[in-house]
Design a protein around this motif. Structure first.
Motif, PDB file in Angstrom:
ATOM      1  N   TYR A  18      56.841 -23.443 -13.573  1.00 46.23           N
ATOM      2  CA  TYR A  18      56.001 -24.508 -14.122  1.00 46.23           C
ATOM      3  C   TYR A  18      56.274 -25.833 -13.411  1.00 46.23           C
ATOM      4  O   TYR A  18      55.343 -26.546 -13.035  1.00 46.23           O
ATOM      5  N   LEU A  19      57.524 -26.175 -13.217  1.00 46.00           N
ATOM      6  CA  LEU A  19      57.878 -27.434 -12.538  1.00 46.00           C
ATOM      7  C   LEU A  19      57.363 -27.455 -11.104  1.00 46.00           C
ATOM      8  O   LEU A  19      56.901 -28.497 -10.627  1.00 46.00           O
ATOM      9  N   LEU A  20      57.433 -26.316 -10.424  1.00 49.95           N
ATOM     10  CA  LEU A  20      56.904 -26.231  -9.065  1.00 49.95           C
ATOM     11  C   LEU A  20      55.394 -26.454  -9.069  1.00 49.95           C
ATOM     12  O   LEU A  20      54.863 -27.239  -8.273  1.00 49.95           O
ATOM     13  N   LEU A  21      54.691 -25.778  -9.958  1.00 52.42           N
ATOM     14  CA  LEU A  21      53.240 -25.952 -10.065  1.00 52.42           C
ATOM     15  C   LEU A  21      52.879 -27.380 -10.458  1.00 52.42           C
ATOM     16  O   LEU A  21      51.885 -27.936  -9.979  1.00 52.42           O
ATOM     17  N   LEU A  22      53.674 -27.961 -11.323  1.00 52.51           N
ATOM     18  CA  LEU A  22      53.436 -29.337 -11.753  1.00 52.51           C
ATOM     19  C   LEU A  22      53.543 -30.304 -10.570  1.00 52.51           C
ATOM     20  O   LEU A  22      52.778 -31.253 -10.469  1.00 52.51           O
ATOM     21  N   ARG A  23      54.482 -30.034  -9.675  1.00 52.00           N
ATOM     22  CA  ARG A  23      54.632 -30.866  -8.476  1.00 52.00           C
ATOM     23  C   ARG A  23      53.511 -30.626  -7.462  1.00 52.00           C
ATOM     24  O   ARG A  23      52.984 -31.554  -6.872  1.00 52.00           O
ATOM     25  N   MET A  24      53.157 -29.348  -7.275  1.00 60.51           N
ATOM     26  CA  MET A  24      52.173 -28.995  -6.254  1.00 60.51           C
ATOM     27  C   MET A  24      50.737 -29.301  -6.694  1.00 60.51           C
ATOM     28  O   MET A  24      49.942 -29.788  -5.892  1.00 60.51           O
ATOM     29  N   ARG A  25      50.401 -28.987  -7.912  1.00 65.39           N
ATOM     30  CA  ARG A  25      49.036 -29.141  -8.431  1.00 65.39           C
ATOM     31  C   ARG A  25      49.092 -29.664  -9.865  1.00 65.39           C
ATOM     32  O   ARG A  25      48.840 -28.926 -10.816  1.00 65.39           O
ATOM     33  N   PRO A  26      49.418 -30.950 -10.030  1.00 68.63           N
ATOM     34  CA  PRO A  26      49.621 -31.470 -11.393  1.00 68.63           C
ATOM     35  C   PRO A  26      48.380 -31.386 -12.278  1.00 68.63           C
ATOM     36  O   PRO A  26      48.484 -30.987 -13.444  1.00 68.63           O
ATOM     37  N   LEU A  27      47.225 -31.734 -11.752  1.00 65.65           N
ATOM     38  CA  LEU A  27      46.021 -31.732 -12.582  1.00 65.65           C
ATOM     39  C   LEU A  27      45.663 -30.316 -13.031  1.00 65.65           C
ATOM     40  O   LEU A  27      45.408 -30.068 -14.214  1.00 65.65           O
ATOM     41  N   LEU A  28      45.668 -29.379 -12.119  1.00 67.57           N
ATOM     42  CA  LEU A  28      45.336 -27.993 -12.447  1.00 67.57           C
ATOM     43  C   LEU A  28      46.359 -27.401 -13.416  1.00 67.57           C
ATOM     44  O   LEU A  28      45.998 -26.689 -14.359  1.00 67.57           O
ATOM     45  N   THR A  29      47.623 -27.693 -13.200  1.00 68.11           N
ATOM     46  CA  THR A  29      48.673 -27.180 -14.078  1.00 68.11           C
ATOM     47  C   THR A  29      48.516 -27.729 -15.489  1.00 68.11           C
ATOM     48  O   THR A  29      48.631 -26.986 -16.477  1.00 68.11           O
ATOM     49  N   LYS A  30      48.224 -29.020 -15.602  1.00 66.80           N
ATOM     50  CA  LYS A  30      48.051 -29.622 -16.931  1.00 66.80           C
ATOM     51  C   LYS A  30      46.781 -29.102 -17.598  1.00 66.80           C
ATOM     52  O   LYS A  30      46.763 -28.870 -18.814  1.00 66.80           O
ATOM     53  N   ALA A  31      45.719 -28.902 -16.819  1.00 60.92           N
ATOM     54  CA  ALA A  31      44.482 -28.351 -17.381  1.00 60.92           C
ATOM     55  C   ALA A  31      44.707 -26.931 -17.881  1.00 60.92           C
ATOM     56  O   ALA A  31      44.266 -26.574 -18.983  1.00 60.92           O
ATOM     57  N   ALA A  32      45.403 -26.119 -17.088  1.00 59.59           N
ATOM     58  CA  ALA A  32      45.655 -24.726 -17.486  1.00 59.59           C
ATOM     59  C   ALA A  32      46.549 -24.661 -18.721  1.00 59.59           C
ATOM     60  O   ALA A  32      46.290 -23.871 -19.642  1.00 59.59           O
ATOM     61  N   SER A  33      47.601 -25.481 -18.754  1.00 60.55           N
ATOM     62  CA  SER A  33      48.475 -25.449 -19.940  1.00 60.55           C
ATOM     63  C   SER A  33      47.728 -25.952 -21.166  1.00 60.55           C
ATOM     64  O   SER A  33      47.918 -25.436 -22.270  1.00 60.55           O
ATOM     65  N   SER A  34      46.835 -26.917 -20.988  1.00 63.01           N
ATOM     66  CA  SER A  34      46.009 -27.385 -22.112  1.00 63.01           C
ATOM     67  C   SER A  34      45.093 -26.279 -22.610  1.00 63.01           C
ATOM     68  O   SER A  34      44.910 -26.114 -23.818  1.00 63.01           O
ATOM     69  N   ALA A  35      44.527 -25.525 -21.677  1.00 64.74           N
ATOM     70  CA  ALA A  35      43.629 -24.432 -22.055  1.00 64.74           C
ATOM     71  C   ALA A  35      44.377 -23.380 -22.868  1.00 64.74           C
ATOM     72  O   ALA A  35      43.915 -22.957 -23.940  1.00 64.74           O
ATOM     73  N   VAL A  36      45.530 -22.971 -22.383  1.00 67.55           N
ATOM     74  CA  VAL A  36      46.304 -21.922 -23.055  1.00 67.55           C
ATOM     75  C   VAL A  36      46.753 -22.382 -24.442  1.00 67.55           C
ATOM     76  O   VAL A  36      46.574 -21.674 -25.444  1.00 67.55           O
ATOM     77  N   LEU A  37      47.318 -23.576 -24.523  1.00 63.40           N
ATOM     78  CA  LEU A  37      47.839 -24.049 -25.809  1.00 63.40           C
ATOM     79  C   LEU A  37      46.710 -24.368 -26.792  1.00 63.40           C
ATOM     80  O   LEU A  37      46.869 -24.171 -28.001  1.00 63.40           O
ATOM     81  N   SER A  38      45.569 -24.832 -26.299  1.00 62.58           N
ATOM     82  CA  SER A  38      44.422 -25.077 -27.179  1.00 62.58           C
ATOM     83  C   SER A  38      43.903 -23.773 -27.764  1.00 62.58           C
ATOM     84  O   SER A  38      43.605 -23.685 -28.959  1.00 62.58           O
ATOM     85  N   ALA A  39      43.795 -22.751 -26.921  1.00 60.63           N
ATOM     86  CA  ALA A  39      43.347 -21.444 -27.396  1.00 60.63           C
ATOM     87  C   ALA A  39      44.333 -20.869 -28.412  1.00 60.63           C
ATOM     88  O   ALA A  39      43.930 -20.308 -29.437  1.00 60.63           O
ATOM     89  N   LEU A  40      45.624 -21.022 -28.140  1.00 60.79           N
ATOM     90  CA  LEU A  40      46.639 -20.548 -29.090  1.00 60.79           C
ATOM     91  C   LEU A  40      46.532 -21.277 -30.429  1.00 60.79           C
ATOM     92  O   LEU A  40      46.739 -20.675 -31.482  1.00 60.79           O
TER      93      LEU A  40
END
Length: 190
Positions: A18-40
């Motif tokens: 997660y930290l690697l993805l956050l560094r490499m693609r912060p916007l996409l990583t935050k969007a994806a984590s928002s999608a998963v946690l919102s669905a949950l």
């Protein structure tokens, strides 16, 4: 020692990824984590609702609700929160006079109300409802939802905008939003 025994535990590997993805693609990583946690959060709402029913009245889970919440999280919550926190950091730097209070007031009074309108509007569209349904939902639920937002999110956002490192603010908010979206999903059904 075998290679399997030398691997770090799964939670540590997931965090490192997660930290690697956050560094490499912060916007996409935050969007994806928002999608998963919102669905949950939406799924959690259904599970809670099912547990309150009388025995024998079980209903299967509706996956369209979590899908709508995932879309909303991916397209709106993640990206808008990412840019909001970046902008807030520039608008009110931590060393500005009364920064702690100013940041909280900007979030609670200027951002929260329209963000809640956006939520109801987008969900209305994703459910295929017309403008009159949106108007009725705003009339019947907006004020109660906004007051609950202020109660729940004010202490959370106080901590988030003032003490959580910038790169983790969206994730911190999403973790709390897991329960918030469960609440919003439950009032959408009323």
């Amino acid at each position: 020692m075998s290679p399997a025994l030398s691997k770090p535990p799964l939670p540590r590997r997931l965090l490192a990824r997660y930290l690697l993805l956050l560094r490499m693609r912060p916007l996409l990583t935050k969007a994806a984590s928002s999608a998963v946690l919102s669905a949950l959060g939406s799924l959690l709402s259904q599970v809670i609702e099912r547990s309150r029913r009388k025995p024998g009245t079980s209903k299967s889970l509706d996956l369209s609700g979590p899908l709508r919440f995932a879309i909303y999280g991916f397209l709106f919550t993640g990206p808008l929160s990412h840019y909001f926190y970046l902008y807030l950091e520039q608008l009110i730097p931590p060393d500005a006079a009364f920064a702690v209070i100013k940041r909280l007031l900007v979030d609670r009074l200027l951002v929260a109300p329209p963000f809640l309108v956006l939520f109801f509007f987008v969900m209305n569209l994703l459910e295929g409802k017309d403008l009159s349904a949106f108007t009725e939902k705003m009339r019947s639920s907006y004020w109660a939802a906004l007051k609950m937002n202020w109660k729940v999110w004010t202490p959370v956002q106080f901590v988030n905008v003032n003490y959580v490192p910038l790169q983790f603010r969206v994730l911190f908010g999403n973790l709390v939003a897991l329960f918030w979206f469960a609440y919003l999903a439950s009032i959408k059904k009323r």
